[in-house]
Design a protein around this motif. Structure first.
Motif, PDB file in Angstrom:
ATOM      1  N   ALA A  98      34.879  37.838  36.261  1.00  0.00           N
ATOM      2  CA  ALA A  98      36.151  38.423  36.613  1.00  0.00           C
ATOM      3  C   ALA A  98      35.850  39.356  37.794  1.00  0.00           C
ATOM      4  N   HIS A  99      36.862  39.519  38.574  1.00  0.00           N
ATOM      5  CA  HIS A  99      36.870  40.622  39.784  1.00  0.00           C
ATOM      6  C   HIS A  99      38.205  41.405  39.521  1.00  0.00           C
ATOM      7  N   PRO A 100      37.944  42.630  39.501  1.00  0.00           N
ATOM      8  CA  PRO A 100      39.269  43.604  39.624  1.00  0.00           C
ATOM      9  C   PRO A 100      39.514  43.891  41.150  1.00  0.00           C
TER      10      PRO A 100
ATOM     11  N   HIS B 218      36.876  45.825  42.749  1.00  0.00           N
ATOM     12  CA  HIS B 218      36.294  46.998  42.256  1.00  0.00           C
ATOM     13  C   HIS B 218      35.106  47.300  41.461  1.00  0.00           C
ATOM     14  N   VAL B 219      34.342  46.019  41.481  1.00  0.00           N
ATOM     15  CA  VAL B 219      32.912  46.102  40.797  1.00  0.00           C
ATOM     16  C   VAL B 219      32.166  46.543  42.362  1.00  0.00           C
ATOM     17  N   LEU B 220      31.401  47.647  41.879  1.00  0.00           N
ATOM     18  CA  LEU B 220      30.948  48.375  42.951  1.00  0.00           C
ATOM     19  C   LEU B 220      29.744  47.551  43.974  1.00  0.00           C
ATOM     20  N   GLU B 221      29.059  46.733  43.010  1.00  0.00           N
ATOM     21  CA  GLU B 221      28.130  45.849  43.643  1.00  0.00           C
ATOM     22  C   GLU B 221      28.415  44.744  44.569  1.00  0.00           C
ATOM     23  N   HIS B 222      29.839  44.391  44.031  1.00  0.00           N
ATOM     24  CA  HIS B 222      30.428  43.435  44.631  1.00  0.00           C
ATOM     25  C   HIS B 222      31.188  43.778  46.034  1.00  0.00           C
ATOM     26  N   GLU B 223      31.810  45.047  46.011  1.00  0.00           N
ATOM     27  CA  GLU B 223      32.610  45.500  47.006  1.00  0.00           C
ATOM     28  C   GLU B 223      31.579  45.912  48.248  1.00  0.00           C
TER      29      GLU B 223
HETATM   30 CU    CU Z   1      33.869  41.398  42.033  1.00  0.00          CU
END
Ligand code: CU
Length: 331
Positions: free
Chosen positions: A207-209, A315-320
């Protein structure tokens, strides 16, 4: 991207496992998930059962009416205003705020490398003997209901993809929007004071916010789709290795790949939002005003129109940070 980091302690207002003494009455809590990657599925548990509470606000302000809930799922960056009533509980009662969300959300670890420890206990409330605020919640929360964007004319419908890049061993190395790195000049241009429908097409297993800067939008619905067939149609993947190649291909409309029927956003999401959870294997449709006049002069959460560059990102830090963030430009 490396694995997301999931800590083994949560803090609430800077404290680990705090206890809050409360009077026997209503409290408004402004819940903000500031975790880098952890989603929470929250319940207020007293004597083995989950208390009923009311959500009164979403990211961008008050809902039209209180929404009765007994759990709250909240992704990084999302906010929810809730009212919890301790009036019916005897003095000395202890209520534990418990979390049951698997991490990575929503399906939990797919390998040790991507594992996340559960974090069941967040904080505690202890009910004191004095009576608190006992005025009933109003039936409606706004002088004027929120302008619904559902039936407003849109200037564009855009296919916006969420993509994970893995190496030959299946280890995630990157997450991208529209299969472009952050520095890509290939960005979305929207017209000021128009309403658009963005279709957030989540081809990944997480899931990605998704958070848009500048505006407050509305969640229309969510619908499942065939992610494998969709990815093949985008040209994102190398035909030999089957691996996503950053920068390659283009998003295509998701319509031919849809499964089942769209589900309307739940009542707690029927308000102004700037961050929305896009679940894996689903398209999340949002209606986005790019300026105060985007709905023919009807009132919106944003009161101004601006032109220029903004960003949208997970808004997942490691993703952004690696590299699930894109500029977009309002022209
Ligand atoms: Cu994400």
């Amino acid at each position: 991207m490396g694995a997301e980091f999931f800590g083994d302690v949560a803090t609430v207002n800077g404290k680990c496992w705090p206890d809050l003494e409360v009077a026997r009455g209503k409290y408004r809590f402004r819940v903000f998930n500031g975790s880098n990657a952890r989603f929470y599925d929250l319940k207020f548990v007293a004597g083995g059962s989950a208390l009923v509470f009311h959500q009164i606000g979403s990211d961008g302000g008050l809902l039209n009416a209180p929404v009765r809930l007994n759990r709250l799922v909240i992704g990084p960056g999302e906010r929810a205003d809730i009212v919890l009533d301790f009036a019916g509980l005897p003095a000395g009662s202890r209520i534990v705020l418990r979390n049951s969300a698997p991490v990575p959300y929503p399906d939990g670890p797919v390998s040790v490398r991507r594992g996340g420890v559960p974090l069941p206990d967040i904080m505690q409330f202890t009910v004191a003997s004095q009576t608190g605020y006992t005025v009933p919640l109003p039936a409606s929360l706004r002088p004027q209901p929120i302008t619904s964007l559902r039936d407003k004319p849109t200037a564009a419908t855009r296919s916006m993809t969420l993509v994970e890049v893995v190496d030959a061993n299946g280890i995630p190395v990157m997450a991208l929007l529209n299969n472009r790195m952050f520095g890509s000049p290939d960005i979305t241009a929207v017209k000021s004071d128009t309403l658009e429908q963005w279709e957030l097409i989540n081809t990944t297993v997480d899931a990605h916010p998704i958070h848009l800067h500048f505006t407050q939008f509305q969640v229309l619905n969510r619908q499942r789709f065939d992610a494998g067939a969709y990815l093949a149609a985008t040209g994102y993947t190398d035909p030999v290795s089957g691996l996503v190649v950053p920068g390659q291909g283009n998003a295509v409309p998701v319509d031919p790949f849809l499964i089942g029927r769209p589900k309307n956003a739940p009542a707690g999401e029927q308000g102004w939002k700037d961050t929305v959870v896009a679940l894996p294997g689903e398209v999340t449709r949002i209606r986005v005003p790019f300026g105060a006049e985007a709905a023919g002069g009807a009132p919106l959460a944003i009161g101004e129109s601006f032109k220029g560059e903004y960003v949208w990102h997970c808004h997942v830090l490691e993703h952004e940070d690696n590299d699930m963030m894109q500029r977009y430009v309002i022209e």
